[in-house]
Structure formats: structure tokens, C-alpha cells
Design a protein around this motif. Structure first.
Motif, short mmCIF file in Angstrom:
data_model
loop_
_atom_site.label_atom_id
_atom_site.label_comp_id
_atom_site.label_asym_id
_atom_site.label_seq_id
_atom_site.Cartn_x
_atom_site.Cartn_y
_atom_site.Cartn_z
N THR A 1 -4.74 -4.82 -4.72
CA THR A 1 -4.56 -3.56 -4.06
C THR A 1 -5.36 -3.38 -2.84
O THR A 1 -6.49 -3.25 -2.65
CB THR A 1 -5.35 -2.15 -5.13
OG1 THR A 1 -6.34 -3.08 -6.05
CG2 THR A 1 -4.55 -1.79 -5.83
N ARG B 1 0.80 -1.20 0.07
CA ARG B 1 0.00 -0.06 -0.01
C ARG B 1 0.99 1.08 -0.06
O ARG B 1 0.57 2.41 -0.61
CB ARG B 1 -0.96 -0.24 1.44
CG ARG B 1 -1.67 1.08 1.30
CD ARG B 1 -2.79 1.04 2.12
NE ARG B 1 -2.70 1.90 3.08
CZ ARG B 1 -3.25 1.86 4.48
NH1 ARG B 1 -3.96 0.87 4.93
NH2 ARG B 1 -3.05 2.97 5.60
N LEU C 1 -5.66 -0.80 -0.21
CA LEU C 1 -5.62 0.30 0.00
C LEU C 1 -5.84 1.05 0.91
O LEU C 1 -6.15 0.18 2.07
CB LEU C 1 -6.30 0.97 -1.33
CG LEU C 1 -5.75 0.64 -2.66
CD1 LEU C 1 -6.43 1.35 -3.73
CD2 LEU C 1 -4.41 1.00 -2.80
#
Lengths: 264, 128
Positions: B5, A159, B7
Motif C-alpha cells: 500500500t 494508490r 498511500l
């Protein structure tokens, strides 16, 4: 109000109380007899020595000596912070001790000057115990905060890298981690502030009241202390993390692997 | 862009705001484009108020693509970006990227949809 001293003989009556845990431990084989006695023995020796030392510097009441004491306390607080967070002492010591020293001293001197209105800013009776309380709490906050910060970046490095790849600079990319770790750092202090006076009477108040001060004086000190603790915890954690970034990341903005201790 | 991903925690809108708050991306968030891309990717409006962590794999991937498109770069490194999408969307996304002739793409994929005449193929299986 008289202050009742505890004589050494009457302290023995306190040790008698230990018969209860030892009896219980024997009876149901908790196997805590040894560690109970060892812990109490250690505490007694440590506090006795601390008492002698405090007595000594109280009598001298020398500003520079007091500052030197705070310096030593800061040194150990910084070392313990990095060790407890299992990070590399060599790499992080300088940024962290500077951050902890600056934020705690600044808050401490502000409180001494503007809140307690001391004539002598470095008076032992105020400086040493207040520094102890601020540093102790800043230590706890820092361990939670900086530990959380680097654990999180390591656990979820993707991230962080993603943030970099979509245009964040290093500071922008660590911002989500910074937010999270600062929340973790002050959570306990905030919870304490919330519940104070209802759940528990904090030590400084108890101490002052036992020492003969009026409860109304004691609460004012307590309010000042709680706010000072909150501010210095937040300040020292955010400064520690920001100051550590330069050594913690390499020139490409990637986390330096040497940063983490063996058990990480 | 990578396939998994992971996030920001929190709402999708917060994620978008965070990204377009970076100095490099300031003023790049075009709400008209956002709506168009969302419709193209089959994303409903209410997805913006959902928690990113609670989205399905395909939805997360589409948000990733959405962000990539909104950023409007010249060079894209795409690592399995369509792996969790259905066939129609795979085709749509691949076609969209491939149709931008002035973009440079480096695509890593198991999806046939990315194959086309002019893309230079590096077959990793045979070279091991």
C-alpha cells in the motif's frame, strides 16, 4: 526623457559582442561557434518578422484582429503544452485550449478593464503584449502541472486504484495528485513574486523604463502583471486538468492508456 | 487491499482524514473504534503523527488493515495483507476477519493462518 532608437548600423556593434563567445569557443574547443551563429541568425529573422507583423497590427489597431491573434497564440500555447508534457494531442486538445483560452482571456480583460482602465478593451498596445506574457507563463505552469499530474497517476496507479477501492469517486481519488501538480505549476511563479525587485528587474519593467516611463509607473504595471500571471496560471492549470479528466479516464475510472505519448 | 500500500504522502492522520472526507465514507470515522483497532494491531498512538512514507512495511500494512476495518464493509478483497506481519499478528488479523460470518472474503495469501475448515481453498500451485 528622450528614447534612444537603436539604428541598424549600431545594432552591428551589438553583434560584435558575439566575437567574445566565438573566440572562447574556438580557444577551448567548445564547438559552439555554429550553434551560436545559427541561434542569433534565427532570432534576428524571427524578431524582424515579428516586428513587421506587430507594426502592422499596431497600425490597424482592430479589436477583432487582435482577438484573432490572441486566438492563434492560445492555439500554439495549448498545442505546445500537450506536446511538451508528451500527452495525446488528439484527446486533450479541445479541453485544454478551452481552459487556457477562458482563464487567460478572463484575467486579461479584467486587468484591462478594472486595473488599467482602458477605454478600448482590445487595444493592441495592451492586449497583445499582456496576452503574450500571461500565455507564456500559463504555458510553463500547465506543462509542469498537467505533465506532473498524469506522470504521477501513471507512476503510482496503485494508490489511485486504492483510493477508488476505499470509496472515493473519481474526483476524490485524483485530488491528492491534483494538489501536488497545482503546487508544482505555481511554484516558479510564486518564487518569482517573492524575489522580484531584489534578484532581478523583470522584463516588463526594464522595457517600460527603457521606453521612458517612470519607474513608479513601471512597478505598478509589474505588480498588476505578476498577480495576473499567478491567477491565470493557477486557473488555467486547474481547469485544464479538470477538463481533461473526462477524456483521460474511461467509464470505470481507469486511466486511458492512449493518453500517453510514445516516450512516456 | 493490496500488500504494497503506497498511500498518501504525509501524516497518517491526514491520510485518515482524507479517506473519511470522501462522500461515501462521511461520518464513518469512529474514534472509539479507531483506538480499539489500533490497540489490537499493536499500533502506538504516536503513529498517527508520523509520516506514512517513513513507516516500516509492517506498520504500513497494519495501517491498511486499520483503514479496511474502520470502513466496515461487507465484502473484502485481501491480497497478501498479512505478508509483513509477525506470526502473532498474522493469526490475530486472520482470526478477526474469519470470525465475521456475515462478511464475504476473497483472500490471496501465503500465510497458513488464513486456512480454516470452512474457507473454500483454491490451490493455485497445483493447477498452475
Amino acid at each position: 526623457m528622450p528614447i534612444y532608437d537603436i539604428s541598424y548600423t549600431s545594432l552591428i556593434f551589438c553583434f560584435f559582442l558575439l566575437a567574445i563567445p566565438i573566440f572562447i569557443s574556438r580557444k577551448i574547443r567548445l564547438e559552439l561557434e555554429k550553434s551560436t551563429l545559427a541561434a542569433v541568425f534565427r532570432m534576428s529573422i524571427q524578431l524582424f518578422l515579428a516586428g513587421l507583423f506587430l507594426n502592422f497590427i499596431f497600425n490597424l489597431n482592430n479589436g477583432f484582429l487582435n482577438l484573432a491573434c490572441v486566438g492563434v497564440m492560445t492555439f500554439f500555447a495549448s498545442y505546445t503544452t500537450i506536446k511538451s508534457a508528451d500527452l495525446n494531442v488528439k484527446k486533450l486538445f479541445v479541453p485544454i485550449i478551452l481552459s487556457i483560452a477562458f482563464s487567460n482571456l478572463a484575467v486579461l480583460l479584467y486587468v484591462n478593464k478594472f486595473v488599467i482602465n482602458l477605454d478600448a478593451l482590445l487595444d493592441t498596445r495592451y492586449l497583445i503584449p499582456l496576452a503574450g506574457m500571461l500565455l507564456g507563463n500559463a504555458l510553463r505552469g500547465n506543462v509542469a502541472g498537467i505533465g506532473d499530474f498524469y506522470t504521477d497517476i501513471k507512476r503510482n496507479e496503485n494508490r489511485y486504484l486504492y483510493n477508488l477501492s476505499i470509496g472515493a469517486d473519481m474526483y476524490e481519488a485524483v485530488l491528492p495528485y491534483l494538489r501536488k501538480s497545482l503546487r508544482a505549476a505555481v511554484k516558479l511563479t510564486l518564487a518569482n513574486i517573492y524575489s522580484i525587485g531584489i534578484v532581478a528587474l523583470p522584463e516588463i519593467m526594464t522595457g517600460q523604463i527603457l521606453g521612458g516611463a517612470s519607474p513608479l509607473v513601471a512597478i505598478k504595471y509589474q505588480i498588476a502583471i505578476m498577480i495576473a500571471i499567478y491567477v491565470s496560471t493557477l486557473l488555467s492549470t486547474i481547469l485544464s486538468i479538470l477538463a481533461s479528466l473526462r477524456t483521460a479516464f474511461d467509464e470505470y475510472g481507469l486511466v486511458n492508456k492512449e493518453l500517453y505519448g510514445k516516450n512516456f | 487491499m493490496v500488500q504494497d500500500t503506497d498511500l498518501e504522502e504525509g501524516k497518517v492522520t491526514n491520510l485518515l482524514n482524507e479517506i473519511f472526507f470522501y462522500r461515501a465514507n462521511k461520518d464513518k470515522l469512529d474514534s472509539e473504534k479507531l483506538r480499539i483497532f489500533m490497540r489490537e494491531l499493536g499500533l502506538e498512538d504516536d503513529i498517527l503523527d508520523k509520516n506514512f512514507q517513513e513507516l516500516s512495511g509492517g506498520e504500513k500494512q497494519r495501517i491498511g488493515i486499520l483503514i479496511a476495518l474502520l470502513l466496515n464493509r461487507d465484502i473484502y478483497l485481501l491480497d497478501e495483507v498479512t505478508s509483513a506481519l509477525d506470526v502473532n499478528l498474522k493469526k490475530k488479523v486472520a482470526d478477526y476477519f474469519l470470525a465475521r460470518e456475515n462478511w464475504t472474503l476473497l483472500v490471496i495469501s501465503h500465510d497458513r493462518e488464513w486456512e480454516c475448515d470452512w474457507i473454500e481453498k483454491i490451490d493455485l500451485e497445483n493447477k498452475s
